[in-house]
Design an enzyme around this catalytic site. Structure first.
Site, PDB file in Angstrom:
ATOM      1  N   ASN A   5     -11.833 -26.508   8.685  1.00 10.67           N
ATOM      2  CA  ASN A   5     -10.735 -26.603   9.648  1.00 10.67           C
ATOM      3  C   ASN A   5     -11.015 -27.760  10.606  1.00 10.67           C
ATOM      4  O   ASN A   5     -11.941 -27.690  11.413  1.00 10.67           O
ATOM      5  CB  ASN A   5     -10.629 -25.272  10.397  1.00 10.67           C
ATOM      6  N   CYS A  35      -4.605 -26.646  16.961  1.00 12.80           N
ATOM      7  CA  CYS A  35      -4.370 -26.953  15.543  1.00 12.80           C
ATOM      8  C   CYS A  35      -2.914 -27.303  15.254  1.00 12.80           C
ATOM      9  O   CYS A  35      -2.610 -27.830  14.182  1.00 12.80           O
ATOM     10  CB  CYS A  35      -4.816 -25.781  14.674  1.00 12.80           C
ATOM     11  N   HIS A  68      -1.626 -26.137   7.665  1.00 17.73           N
ATOM     12  CA  HIS A  68      -2.880 -26.230   8.414  1.00 17.73           C
ATOM     13  C   HIS A  68      -3.968 -25.541   7.597  1.00 17.73           C
ATOM     14  O   HIS A  68      -3.760 -24.463   7.046  1.00 17.73           O
ATOM     15  CB  HIS A  68      -2.707 -25.534   9.768  1.00 17.73           C
TER      16      HIS A  68
END
Ligand code: UT7
Length: 338
Positions: A295, A121, A265
């Site tokens: 996500n 990520c 994020h």
């Protein structure tokens, strides 16, 4: 203090943004028909309401190429002007060639050097920093930096701990050397990065690589899907993202109060709010789109940046704090003056 590996560079500017999200929407209610979960649990614990799922025949490079085309159009430059493509992804089209090479072919960026980066990520901010190094040393002038994922290909749809969290999509930026013009718009002022491989087991896809190839014997236990210790990951995410944010601000010579917008994020709304709290900033300083997309790993930050840009939320001179955390563990933060 920032580590020596995170020294400040100058004169790389974001000159265009783009994103692409697949059409198919998978809602929390849809998921509650597959696993023992509920819209109420997912919304309360994560802030996610729905996510996008790529078509079966849609590869990561297809989404990345479309995001790249949109970023090039926003920058007003042609694909031939790009001489570097870095794709951050944990869901490449295949082990090799790199997804970046497929993007090159799809958009016709014939003059580009192309490779992928694997930092989960945090991948987009890692890729941004790598591209800045190429640009600021004069090696390359114009780069496409892309975060793209087809995480639906790594999901165990029987595991309610993970299948409710992730989605597919792609985001891209064009960055260019800003020559002597130190106040160029979109300038990346600082980037810090960190990793801790001792915690690799907390978030991983254990199978499908050289350590554990998929065989007829192990295939049923689905080792080629995402495994995560959610609670532990959550704690580390908050701590590392706060530290990285403070370091990136310090490196840019700025204070928390200078931040116009946080582009974090998008893993969990509670993580984002905890970061805002620790930085002493109101929750509405953070750009949120995880309710729509969940996500999307390396894609979250460039997609959010593009949406903020196109929604007119970014004004010349705004100070943006980009911050990410992911498997590895890895973390990174960048300060950008729009
Ligand atoms: O992008 C990379 C970084 N990733 C992250 O930063 C993610 C970090 N972790 C998280 O966001 C959160 O830990 C999760 C959203 C994954 C989980 O939330 P949590 O508040 O930490 O829940 P938990 O794992 O502690 O589970 C609480 C309960 C458990 O039941 P018991 O043991 O208390 O009876 C779980 O089995 O919730 C249960 N649970 C669910 N219930 C309904 C777990 N997943 C679900 C679900 N629906 N989907």
């Amino acid at each position: 203090m920032p580590t020596p590996s995170s020294q400040a560079f100058c004169a790389s500017s974001i000159i265009g943004t783009g994103s692409y999200m697949p059409e198919k929407v998978l809602t929390n209610d849809d998921l509650s028909k597959i696993v023992d979960t509920s819209d109420e649990w997912i919304t309360t614990r994560t802030g996610i309401r729905e996510r996008r799922i790529a078509a079966e025949d849609q590869a990561t490079s297809d989404m990345a190429a479309e995001a790249a085309r949109r970023a090039l159009a926003d920058a007003g430059i042609s694909a031939e002007e790009v001489n570097l493509i870095v794709v951050a992804t944990v869901t490449p089209d295949m082990f090799f060639p790199s997804t970046a090479c497929f993007v090159q072919k799809k958009i016709g960026a014939t003059n580009a050097v192309c490779f992928d980066i694997s930092a989960a990520c945090s991948g987009f901010l890692y890729a941004l920093q790598v591209a800045r190094h190429f640009i600021n040393t004069g090696n390359r002038s114009t780069a496409l930096v892309i975060g793209a994922e087809k995480l639906s290909s790594l999901i165990n749809w029987q595991d309610r701990n993970t299948c409710v969290l992730f989605g597919d999509g792609a985001g891209a930026v064009v960055i260019r050397r800003a020559e002597e013009e130190t106040d160029a718009p979109g300038r990346v002022l600082s980037t810090v990065m960190g990793s801790d491989g001792n915690l690799a087991d907390l978030l991983k896809v254990p199978g499908g690589g050289s350590a554990c190839p998929i065989t007829a014997e192990n295939a049923l236990s689905r080792p080629n899907t995402i495994h995560m210790e959610g609670r532990e990951t959550f704690k580390h995410a908050v701590t590392r993202m706060c530290q990285a944010s403070e370091q990136a601000l310090e490196m840019a010579g700025l204070k928390k109060e200078d931040i116009t917008l946080i582009i974090p994020h998008q893993a969990n709304l509670r993580i984002i709010q905890a970061i805002a709290d620790r930085l002493g900033l109101p929750h509405d300083k953070a750009f949120i789109n995880l309710d729509k997309y969940g996500n999307t790993s390396a894609a979250t930050i460039p997609v959010a940046l593009d949406e903020a840009n196109r929604a007119g939320r970014l004004k010349r001179g705004d100070i943006l704090l980009l911050v990410a955390f992911g498997g590895g563990f890895t973390w990174a933060s960048s300060v950008v003056r729009w």
